[in-house]
Design a protein around this motif. Sequence first.
Motif, PDB file in Angstrom:
ATOM      1  N   THR A  58       5.627   6.432  -1.585  1.00  0.00           N
ATOM      2  CA  THR A  58       5.267   5.024  -1.509  1.00  0.00           C
ATOM      3  C   THR A  58       4.310   4.789  -0.344  1.00  0.00           C
ATOM      4  OG1 THR A  58       7.435   4.441  -2.404  1.00  0.00           O
ATOM      5  CG2 THR A  58       6.201   2.677  -1.344  1.00  0.00           C
TER       6      THR A  58
ATOM      7  N   PRO B 209       1.142  -4.492  -1.048  1.00  0.00           N
ATOM      8  CA  PRO B 209       2.131  -5.538  -0.760  1.00  0.00           C
ATOM      9  C   PRO B 209       3.156  -5.078   0.280  1.00  0.00           C
ATOM     10  CG  PRO B 209       2.632  -4.502  -2.859  1.00  0.00           C
ATOM     11  CD  PRO B 209       1.337  -3.909  -2.381  1.00  0.00           C
ATOM     12  N   ALA B 210       3.914  -6.023   0.786  1.00  0.00           N
ATOM     13  CA  ALA B 210       4.901  -5.726   1.836  1.00  0.00           C
ATOM     14  C   ALA B 210       5.895  -4.649   1.421  1.00  0.00           C
ATOM     15  CB  ALA B 210       5.630  -7.007   2.229  1.00  0.00           C
ATOM     16  N   ASP B 211       6.243  -4.597   0.134  1.00  0.00           N
ATOM     17  CA  ASP B 211       7.206  -3.581  -0.318  1.00  0.00           C
ATOM     18  C   ASP B 211       6.521  -2.273  -0.737  1.00  0.00           C
ATOM     19  OD1 ASP B 211       6.075  -4.762  -2.557  1.00  0.00           O
ATOM     20  OD2 ASP B 211       7.932  -4.760  -3.712  1.00  0.00           O
ATOM     21  N   GLY B 212       5.214  -2.182  -0.580  1.00  0.00           N
ATOM     22  CA  GLY B 212       4.480  -0.949  -0.819  1.00  0.00           C
ATOM     23  C   GLY B 212       4.035  -0.758  -2.257  1.00  0.00           C
TER      24      GLY B 212
ATOM     25  N   VAL C  45       2.777   2.250   2.250  1.00  0.00           N
ATOM     26  CA  VAL C  45       3.125   0.978   2.882  1.00  0.00           C
ATOM     27  C   VAL C  45       2.190   0.724   4.055  1.00  0.00           C
ATOM     28  CG1 VAL C  45       5.551   1.052   2.178  1.00  0.00           C
ATOM     29  CG2 VAL C  45       4.887   1.980   4.377  1.00  0.00           C
TER      30      VAL C  45
ATOM     31  N   GLU D  92       4.056   2.285  -5.188  1.00  0.00           N
ATOM     32  CA  GLU D  92       4.544   3.603  -5.591  1.00  0.00           C
ATOM     33  C   GLU D  92       3.347   4.398  -6.104  1.00  0.00           C
ATOM     34  OE1 GLU D  92       7.312   5.159  -9.084  1.00  0.00           O
ATOM     35  OE2 GLU D  92       8.405   3.894  -7.634  1.00  0.00           O
TER      36      GLU D  92
END
Length: 134
Positions: free
Chosen positions: A68, A51-54, A70, A56
């Motif tokens: 993370t 996803p856009a926010d990576g 990304v 973890e």
Amino acid sequence: MTDSLVLEQLEQAISIPIIDGMHAQGDLLVIPARLLDAVTVRPDATWRYVPADGIEVLRGPAGGNPHTLVAEPGSCRWTTQLDDPTGLALGMFVADTVAYLMHPEHGATGSAPGAYVIRRQRENSNHGARLVAD
């Protein structure tokens, strides 16, 4: 100081290396999948796009800083459903464009398009093998 000199310094400060081979980030190794014959994706593995926010991948002990993954939306898939006889693999990603592994203390490294396994590092000592702690 001229504006162009300031911009040049900023560009140098945010330069992220793009690597198409094995590389390390703290307690993790990023290894091209072609180098790990023994690590395989399970036949029923579920893949998801990063996803856009990576995603973890790993957080340091006691709530430490995260590693993370990304990438540009829709360009990188991730799965944790692997068979690895060493038990060190955390997951695999397949990237169509550069994917980045980011960490607040280690900075970022880019992986060229391809398939990679992210594994924990371990070290040997007189007391046996142990996982590297970041």
